[in-house]
Design a protein around this motif. Structure first.
Motif, short mmCIF file in Angstrom:
data_model
loop_
_atom_site.label_atom_id
_atom_site.label_comp_id
_atom_site.label_asym_id
_atom_site.label_seq_id
_atom_site.Cartn_x
_atom_site.Cartn_y
_atom_site.Cartn_z
N ASN A 87 57.24 43.38 81.68
CA ASN A 87 58.35 44.02 80.97
C ASN A 87 57.85 45.04 79.95
O ASN A 87 58.46 46.09 79.76
CB ASN A 87 59.22 42.97 80.29
N ASP A 88 56.72 44.74 79.30
CA ASP A 88 56.17 45.66 78.28
C ASP A 88 55.58 46.93 78.89
O ASP A 88 55.68 48.00 78.29
CB ASP A 88 55.08 44.96 77.46
N GLY A 125 54.76 53.20 82.95
CA GLY A 125 54.18 53.76 84.17
C GLY A 125 53.23 52.84 84.92
O GLY A 125 52.48 53.31 85.78
N LEU A 126 53.26 51.55 84.61
CA LEU A 126 52.40 50.59 85.33
C LEU A 126 53.20 49.95 86.46
O LEU A 126 54.27 49.40 86.23
CB LEU A 126 51.89 49.51 84.37
N GLY A 127 52.68 50.06 87.67
CA GLY A 127 53.26 49.34 88.80
C GLY A 127 52.75 47.91 88.77
O GLY A 127 51.57 47.67 88.46
N ILE A 155 44.95 47.10 80.06
CA ILE A 155 46.08 47.98 80.38
C ILE A 155 46.21 49.08 79.34
O ILE A 155 46.41 50.25 79.68
CB ILE A 155 47.39 47.17 80.50
N ASP A 156 46.07 48.73 78.05
CA ASP A 156 46.12 49.74 76.99
C ASP A 156 45.03 50.79 77.18
O ASP A 156 45.28 51.99 77.03
CB ASP A 156 45.98 49.09 75.60
N ALA A 157 43.82 50.33 77.50
CA ALA A 157 42.71 51.27 77.72
C ALA A 157 43.03 52.21 78.89
O ALA A 157 42.77 53.41 78.81
CB ALA A 157 41.41 50.51 77.97
N ILE A 195 52.82 36.69 81.85
CA ILE A 195 52.78 37.67 82.93
C ILE A 195 54.10 38.45 82.96
O ILE A 195 54.10 39.68 83.06
CB ILE A 195 52.52 36.98 84.30
N VAL A 196 55.22 37.75 82.84
CA VAL A 196 56.52 38.42 82.85
C VAL A 196 56.67 39.33 81.63
O VAL A 196 57.17 40.46 81.75
CB VAL A 196 57.66 37.38 82.94
N MET A 197 56.19 38.89 80.47
CA MET A 197 56.26 39.74 79.27
C MET A 197 55.41 41.00 79.44
O MET A 197 55.83 42.10 79.06
CB MET A 197 55.82 38.97 78.02
#
Length: 187
Positions: free
Chosen positions: A64-65, A70-72, A160-162, A59-61
């Motif tokens: 950070n990624d 632009g992801l909150g 997230i990528d999508a 989750i932390v990675m």
């Protein structure tokens, strides 16, 4: 440990608003304050759940990624701290420090946020687009404590990528599995 699946609320659901205290900064934040330009990830979790402990590094990675893209990102703990004092705000602060969580970790004392999101388990993941519509709700990946499947975050990372790269997403999403949220008993 109980294995509770997430409630698969309808895609397109508008993110419920909240106003909760961040145990890392003592600021009060709303969904609107924390949303990202590309989308927002809301994670229901807690300090003691073996499922959360199994995935917290991933989750932390992920935070950070993707935060720089632009992801909150926000985590919320809604457990009853009278019965589960290890999930108290003070312990949440310690947990965040120990696990290098530098995104808001909010305490839902009234459990209203968990109810509004229909959260069922920890961890429970909700990914909203930049219009605050639910884009993904489901598991991080197929790894669970003791099942021998390596942790990858593949399901959530693909979603997230999508979202960020405007790709289509598989409508078939597997529910997250975790410990049930520890609800307060009515007085």
């Amino acid at each position: 440990m109980a294995r509770t699946p997430s409630n698969m609320i309808p895609l397109g659901t508008i993110a419920p608003e909240f106003s909760l205290k961040d145990t890392n900064s003592n600021h009060i934040y709303s969904f609107e304050d924390l949303k990202g330009s590309k989308g927002t990830l809301v994670i229901f979790m807690c300090n003691h759940c073996p499922f959360v402990l199994h995935v917290i590094n991933e989750i932390v990675m992920i935070a950070n990624d993707y935060r720089v893209q632009g992801l909150g990102i926000v985590a919320i703990s809604s457990n009853d701290i009278e019965k589960y004092p290890e999930d108290s705000p003070e312990k949440m602060t310690e947990f965040a420090l120990k696990n290098k969580i530098d995104f808001p970790y909010l305490f839902d004392e009234t459990q209203e946020a968990a109810k509004a999101y229909d959260a069922a388990c920890t961890p429970d993941f909700y990914l909203f687009d930049n219009q605050n519509r639910l884009f993904y709700r489901g598991q991080l990946d197929d790894s669970r404590p003791g099942n021998g499947i390596p942790l990858s975050g593949s399901d959530l990372r693909s979603a997230i990528d999508a979202l960020i790269y405007n790709r289509s997403l598989n409508e078939i999403q597997k529910p997250s599995i975790g410990c049930n949220i520890k609800w307060k008993q009515p007085a």
